[in-house]
Design a protein around this motif. Structure first.
Motif, PDB file in Angstrom:
ATOM      1  N   ALA A   1       0.816  -1.219   0.000  1.00 53.46           N
ATOM      2  CA  ALA A   1       0.000   0.000   0.000  1.00 53.46           C
ATOM      3  C   ALA A   1       0.852   1.273   0.000  1.00 53.46           C
ATOM      4  N   PRO A   2       1.914   1.363   0.833  1.00 51.45           N
ATOM      5  CA  PRO A   2       2.772   2.559   0.793  1.00 51.45           C
ATOM      6  C   PRO A   2       3.424   2.772  -0.575  1.00 51.45           C
TER       7      PRO A   2
ATOM      8  N   TYR B   1       2.198   1.868  -3.548  1.00 54.77           N
ATOM      9  CA  TYR B   1       1.157   2.373  -4.451  1.00 54.77           C
ATOM     10  C   TYR B   1       0.873   3.843  -4.168  1.00 54.77           C
ATOM     11  N   ASP B   2       0.764   4.199  -2.905  1.00 55.81           N
ATOM     12  CA  ASP B   2       0.467   5.586  -2.530  1.00 55.81           C
ATOM     13  C   ASP B   2       1.575   6.528  -2.992  1.00 55.81           C
TER      14      ASP B   2
ATOM     15  N   LYS C   1       1.396   6.964  -6.785  1.00 57.03           N
ATOM     16  CA  LYS C   1       0.236   7.802  -7.108  1.00 57.03           C
ATOM     17  C   LYS C   1       0.531   9.281  -6.833  1.00 57.03           C
ATOM     18  N   SER C   2       1.311   9.548  -5.785  1.00 57.32           N
ATOM     19  CA  SER C   2       1.657  10.934  -5.466  1.00 57.32           C
ATOM     20  C   SER C   2       2.592  11.544  -6.511  1.00 57.32           C
TER      21      SER C   2
ATOM     22  N   GLU D   1      -4.649   7.771 -10.234  1.00 57.88           N
ATOM     23  CA  GLU D   1      -4.775   6.356  -9.877  1.00 57.88           C
ATOM     24  C   GLU D   1      -4.525   5.466 -11.088  1.00 57.88           C
TER      25      GLU D   1
END
Length: 401
Positions: free
Chosen positions: A157-158, A160-161, A164-165, A170
């Motif tokens: 998850a980190p 992907y985040d 995305k940033s 997305e």
């Protein structure tokens, strides 16, 4: 054997009152030794039986070759098929083919002993949540089985985040991870983030950064030291960090060694190209350096020596060197040569770019269909079914200024 040892020891024992005690102690030691040996033999037999079961299961249920299964059995053991059966059923229910399952277990045998609910399901839920499903999902996990053993909360998850940033979308984050799923196994803050920061430091625009991250994300997986070296080399060559050519040049400098680049540039020199012309080619189409020395040589030889195009004409559209000689370049040049020989085309009527760059549909309309009444055999020439000598044409080249 035990009786023989006792008799031997009795004969050699001292003739004292302690002799019986001595024999009792020796007997006890021998009994314990034999018992220990028996236990070891029994344990070894159990292990062999367990390994035999594991190998049999990996071959018959998982589809592994015997040699691979034997090797895998050194890393994973199970006495019952209940757990592994649940893993196989779980994977099949989520779209993995028998071939993919065999590849997964070959590369990570311990997967077959995983807990489907605790270990496997969270990864499937994570990928579903970001929109990676179906064939894309099974391909990514098959090619990168270590992802099964990464924490969703701490790693997936980190990652992907963070992506995305960077790409601010997305959909683009998903595109990036599809192109470089190995990113999901990286620590973003110690690997990818420093390379992103470096690009911004050197003035790489957001649009160029987006082009690199979504199109060629594997470039970012290099160590910070190597990545910075390549970035500086590209900048020293004069590439603009705000243009897409910067990214292509970075691909070249990261993909081939300095020695290889110099050897390929030397090929151009052998055909009379100046350093300025070579640099011009690299700036307009840096991927020309990704071609093999032979392909560069064959392309230049055909275009310049056989067809008579001047190097300035080739330097204006170096992309033509990337095309297949046999499938694109030679058939099209043969058509143009026939038209020239028939007096239907003059040098002022076409350029190298107008011959080799257009799509097949456009080329056929412009150079074949348009002249099919005057030269009915032209399509056969294009398809390679009819050679120039068969039409009575020589091999004189054409010149283009």
């Amino acid at each position: 054997m035990f009786g023989f040892l006792c008799r031997t020891l009795r004969c050699s024992a001292p003739n004292t009152q302690n002799s019986s005690c001595f024999l009792e102690n020796v007997s006890l030691v021998l009994i314990r030794g034999l018992s220990s040996s028996s236990n070891k033999i029994s344990k070894a037999a159990d292990q062999q039986q367990q390994q035999s079961f594991t190998v049999s299961y990996l071959v018959n249920k998982c589809g592994l070759p015997l040699k691979t299964a034997t090797s895998a059995s050194q890393m994973v053991h199970f006495e019952s098929s209940e757990g592994p059966d649940s893993v196989l059923a779980f994977l099949k229910n989520h779209g993995f083919s028998d071939t993919q399952i065999a590849k997964l277990i070959t590369r990570r045998p311990r997967l077959v002993c995983s807990d489907p609910e605790e270990t496997l399901l969270p990864k499937i839920e994570f990928f579903n949540s970001i929109g990676i499903t179906g064939p894309d999902f099974t391909r990514i996990l098959t090619q990168n089985p270590n992802i099964w053993f990464r924490s969703v909360k701490k790693r997936l998850a980190p990652c992907y985040d963070f992506i995305k940033s960077v790409v601010l979308s997305e959909d683009k984050a998903v595109t990036t991870l599809k192109g470089a799923p190995r990113m999901l196994m990286c620590d973003m803050q110690t690997s990818i983030a420093p390379n992103i920061a470096l690009l911004r430091k050197f003035g790489v625009s957001q649009s160029t950064l987006l082009f690199l991250v979504t199109g060629f994300p594997n470039l970012l997986l290099r160590t910070s030291a190597k990545f910075e070296k390549h970035v500086r080399e590209v900048l020293d060559m004069g590439f603009d960090p705000k243009k897409s050519e910067f990214v292509h040049a970075l691909r070249v400098f990261a993909g081939i060694s300095k020695l290889s680049r110099e050897r390929k540039m030397a090929v151009y020199s052998r055909f009379g190209w100046s350093d300025h012309e070579i640099l011009s080619v690299l700036k307009t189409h840096p991927m020309c350096l990704m071609l093999s020395e032979k392909k560069i040589m064959d392309g230049l030889d055909f275009l310049m020596n056989k067809m008579g195009w001047q190097r300035k004409a080739v330097a204006r559209v170096p992309l033509v060197l990337c095309y297949s000689l046999n499938k694109r370049v030679i058939p099209r040049c043969a058509v143009v040569q026939v038209l020239q020989s028939e007096g239907l085309l003059k040098e002022a009527d076409f350029y190298l770019s107008s011959v080799l760059i257009p799509s097949e549909k456009v080329f056929l309309a412009r150079f074949v269909i348009k002249y099919e009444e005057q030269v009915p055999q032209l399509l056969n020439v294009y398809k390679g079914k009819l050679g120039l000598p068969e039409l009575g044409f020589g091999s004189e080249g054409m010149k283009q200024l």
